[in-house]
Design a protein around this motif. Structure first.
Motif, mmCIF file in Angstrom:
data_model
loop_
_atom_site.group_PDB
_atom_site.id
_atom_site.type_symbol
_atom_site.label_atom_id
_atom_site.label_comp_id
_atom_site.label_asym_id
_atom_site.label_seq_id
_atom_site.Cartn_x
_atom_site.Cartn_y
_atom_site.Cartn_z
ATOM 1 N N GLN A 40 0.829 -1.216 0.000
ATOM 2 C CA GLN A 40 0.000 0.000 0.000
ATOM 3 C C GLN A 40 0.860 1.261 0.000
ATOM 4 O O GLN A 40 0.483 2.271 -0.600
ATOM 5 N N GLY A 68 0.682 -8.103 2.571
ATOM 6 C CA GLY A 68 0.223 -6.709 2.514
ATOM 7 C C GLY A 68 -1.256 -6.568 2.189
ATOM 8 O O GLY A 68 -1.796 -5.463 2.226
ATOM 9 N N ILE A 70 -4.146 -7.711 3.729
ATOM 10 C CA ILE A 70 -5.078 -7.330 4.798
ATOM 11 C C ILE A 70 -4.936 -5.838 5.135
ATOM 12 O O ILE A 70 -5.937 -5.147 5.379
ATOM 13 N N GLY A 71 -3.719 -5.334 5.101
ATOM 14 C CA GLY A 71 -3.507 -3.904 5.373
ATOM 15 C C GLY A 71 -4.122 -3.032 4.295
ATOM 16 O O GLY A 71 -4.711 -1.985 4.589
ATOM 17 N N SER A 74 -7.846 -3.014 4.787
ATOM 18 C CA SER A 74 -8.184 -2.163 5.938
ATOM 19 C C SER A 74 -8.103 -0.695 5.571
ATOM 20 O O SER A 74 -8.918 0.116 6.020
ATOM 21 N N THR A 75 -7.119 -0.355 4.756
ATOM 22 C CA THR A 75 -6.987 1.039 4.335
ATOM 23 C C THR A 75 -8.151 1.430 3.426
ATOM 24 O O THR A 75 -8.712 2.521 3.575
ATOM 25 N N ARG A 77 -11.047 0.356 3.695
ATOM 26 C CA ARG A 77 -12.142 0.530 4.650
ATOM 27 C C ARG A 77 -12.074 1.913 5.303
ATOM 28 O O ARG A 77 -13.070 2.642 5.370
ATOM 29 N N LEU A 78 -10.881 2.274 5.746
ATOM 30 C CA LEU A 78 -10.713 3.575 6.406
ATOM 31 C C LEU A 78 -10.974 4.730 5.448
ATOM 32 O O LEU A 78 -11.357 5.819 5.867
ATOM 33 N N GLN A 100 -9.064 -11.863 10.302
ATOM 34 C CA GLN A 100 -8.408 -10.632 10.779
ATOM 35 C C GLN A 100 -9.393 -9.474 10.891
ATOM 36 O O GLN A 100 -9.313 -8.665 11.820
ATOM 37 N N GLY A 104 -10.492 -7.643 14.582
ATOM 38 C CA GLY A 104 -10.409 -6.194 14.771
ATOM 39 C C GLY A 104 -11.784 -5.553 14.819
ATOM 40 O O GLY A 104 -11.895 -4.340 14.957
ATOM 41 N N SER A 106 -13.698 -5.060 12.478
ATOM 42 C CA SER A 106 -13.526 -4.042 11.438
ATOM 43 C C SER A 106 -14.098 -4.521 10.111
ATOM 44 O O SER A 106 -13.363 -4.807 9.175
ATOM 45 N N THR B 12 -3.114 4.073 8.885
ATOM 46 C CA THR B 12 -2.496 3.372 7.756
ATOM 47 C C THR B 12 -1.044 3.794 7.576
ATOM 48 O O THR B 12 -0.698 4.942 7.820
ATOM 49 N N PRO B 13 -0.207 2.851 7.146
ATOM 50 C CA PRO B 13 1.175 3.243 6.826
ATOM 51 C C PRO B 13 1.182 4.107 5.574
ATOM 52 O O PRO B 13 0.392 3.867 4.656
ATOM 53 N N GLU B 37 2.209 -2.758 10.209
ATOM 54 C CA GLU B 37 2.819 -3.124 8.918
ATOM 55 C C GLU B 37 4.089 -2.303 8.680
ATOM 56 O O GLU B 37 4.104 -1.095 8.883
ATOM 57 N N LEU B 61 -5.916 -5.874 18.585
ATOM 58 C CA LEU B 61 -5.906 -6.479 17.250
ATOM 59 C C LEU B 61 -6.492 -5.565 16.170
ATOM 60 O O LEU B 61 -7.206 -6.031 15.273
ATOM 61 N N HIS B 62 -6.184 -4.281 16.235
ATOM 62 C CA HIS B 62 -6.409 -3.414 15.085
ATOM 63 C C HIS B 62 -5.137 -3.427 14.248
ATOM 64 O O HIS B 62 -4.025 -3.477 14.791
ATOM 65 N N GLY B 63 -5.346 -3.377 12.932
ATOM 66 C CA GLY B 63 -4.242 -3.597 12.000
ATOM 67 C C GLY B 63 -3.025 -2.724 12.219
ATOM 68 O O GLY B 63 -1.890 -3.201 12.088
ATOM 69 N N PHE B 66 -0.746 -4.528 14.665
ATOM 70 C CA PHE B 66 -0.231 -5.921 14.608
ATOM 71 C C PHE B 66 -0.078 -6.524 13.212
ATOM 72 O O PHE B 66 0.399 -7.650 13.088
ATOM 73 N N PHE B 67 -0.435 -5.799 12.142
ATOM 74 C CA PHE B 67 -0.343 -6.416 10.814
ATOM 75 C C PHE B 67 1.108 -6.723 10.392
ATOM 76 O O PHE B 67 1.324 -7.477 9.441
ATOM 77 N N VAL B 96 -4.645 -16.444 14.402
ATOM 78 C CA VAL B 96 -4.395 -15.764 13.133
ATOM 79 C C VAL B 96 -2.953 -15.966 12.661
ATOM 80 O O VAL B 96 -2.691 -16.104 11.462
ATOM 81 N N VAL B 142 -12.000 -2.423 20.793
ATOM 82 C CA VAL B 142 -11.796 -3.869 21.003
ATOM 83 C C VAL B 142 -10.956 -4.039 22.269
ATOM 84 O O VAL B 142 -10.410 -3.065 22.796
#
Lengths: 301, 301
Positions: A40, A68, A70-71, A74-75, A77-78, A100, A104, A106, B12-13, B37, B61-63, B66-67, B96, B142
């Protein structure tokens, strides 16, 4: 087609090398191929619009090809994405992604549609009017597919001067493009080939990683415009190919030659090598048209 | 203690911001706290020896927390690690991680020991002769724990001149360090406090992220040397704290003040802000000793 390399090294992400991920732009689609850790960030660096990615293809479930994902989901989603996301990859992918998201708490507010692959035969997994995507069963330590992206044969092109001279009504142009003969204003039969030209040659891209040397893929990737074939090892470590089910540069080039491809892109270099130029040198002893993948490199074809 | 910030942004990263991860060096331990991540690349960038990490603490366990863990474990495997790895975090983490190893057919050749947390009460989860680690139950969307890292009270220090003057046999030095009175060569009783000094004050570090404002943590983190408390929002967005169960800079500072901590480190900034200096400005209206986390920053205390 436009291919952007986001990462092309094996094993682990490091400061200056990223694991496998590529973006293929083809007829208005943006296809993401594999998604190692950090993908990402590389998408941002290469200014790929997240919202335009609607199809992700995962070759196999080794970390350097999917950690990469799942991240990235998630992004999405955000960023409050609402567009469907299609994910094609080995069985198990749905379980690990949904686990995952569940942990979360999420859940995505867009549809996540998994197309889990289990077949050992090549199969069409995506198709629209202009493009198809077909699996390329590979030989690796876990269930793995490469992907063949193909433009479909386009329509014949009107030779507009010939058409005007032949006095053909506009209403027949569509029929001409489809290859039919037509009758003109004077009632004469006009042979199609006298007023149209051949369509553009459809282009194709084959992604083959990770895999041991296997000639079983040759009929599937025969004559592709561009082939990306993994080349984890140089000749001095070629003895490692068989036990790890990877390929050497020369093995990749041998496949390219047998399949008579246009251009061979090498990648998935072992992180033991600081320089990659030797991969090209070795591959060129077998096949001429070889280029090297590197992060951020763009291939237009 | 030496604290290295690997990442301190939320969500997010991105190209120049990393999600939460920190390395705490304390009495020969290297503790990794959270693992968003890209953490393994930041560990390399900050030259942390992978083999020295034996304990990893995951808050929730939010990404963004811990991702990066599965990738780090996979890299340990590729580096042929053999040392046990202890992972402390919420229930679900083991499932997981092991699912992903299973899908990749990539079992580790070192022991992966999960310490899954489920309690809502503060509890000691690691302890040796010199250090203890205690959970700090937090309030988030969570199940989430912060972690309190504490040096234990050390031994009393010999006032070596006084000891020599008092004519005490070497054999009794150990007893003196432990606080006992002893008898000297002449048979006289020597009061401990006349020949020893107070031990160094034990230091402590509390990591609290992610959490809504909650005074329930104040008794647990009372008087810590350094507190890291999340501050996702500035005042202009403070109304978002409650629904997202995050904190503002002023809320973090209020906790620091009530707990009478030495230094407050702010972090977990929302990615909506390009600059972080205002977090310090706002926090300082409540509590004086505030510093800002940033990637690569090292705090010695």
């Amino acid at each position: 087609m436009k291919l952007t390399i986001l990462g092309c090294h094996s094993a682990t992400p490091r400061i200056n090398t990223n694991p496998t991920s590529q973006v293929l732009e083809i007829n208005n689609h943006i296809f993401l191929i594999d998604c190692g850790e950090g993908t990402q960030v590389e998408l941002r660096r290469n200014k790929v619009k997240f919202s335009r990615i609607k199809h992700i293809f995962i070759s196999h479930l080794h970390g350097d090809h999917f950690f990469g994902l799942i991240g990235l989901i998630s992004t999405f989603r955000l960023l409050t994405r609402e567009t469907d996301l299609h994910i094609y990859g080995p069985k198990g992918l749905k379980e690990v992604i949904t686990l995952q998201l569940k942990l979360g708490n999420s859940w995505t507010n867009f549809k996540l549609i998994f197309h889990e692959l289990t077949s050992n035969e090549s199969e069409v997994i995506f198709e629209d009017v202009k493009v198809s995507v077909t699996t390329i069963p590979l030989k690796h330590r876990v269930y793995t597919n490469g992907f063949l992206f193909k433009e479909k044969e386009g329509e014949r092109k009107l030779d507009i001067n010939a058409v005007l001279n032949a006095d053909i009504d506009r209403a027949y142009y569509r029929k001409l493009k489809k290859g039919f003969d037509v009758t003109n204003e004077k009632g004469e039969l006009i042979k199609n080939e006298t007023v149209t030209k051949e369509p553009n040659t459809p282009k194709s891209y084959a992604f083959c990683s990770d895999t041991a040397y296997t000639e079983s893929i040759v009929p599937i990737i025969k004559d592709v415009t561009v082939l990306y074939h993994e080349s984890t090892f140089l000749e001095k470590h070629a003895h490692l190919s068989a036990p790890t089910k990877h390929s050497s540069a020369i093995e990749a080039a041998t496949i390219a030659k047998k399949a008579d491809v246009g251009t061979l892109i090498l990648g998935h270099y072992s992180t033991r090598y600081d320089e990659t130029e030797e991969f090209r040198t070795e591959a060129r002893t077998v096949f001429d048209n070889v280029v090297l993948a590197e992060s951020g490199k763009v291939f237009n074809f």
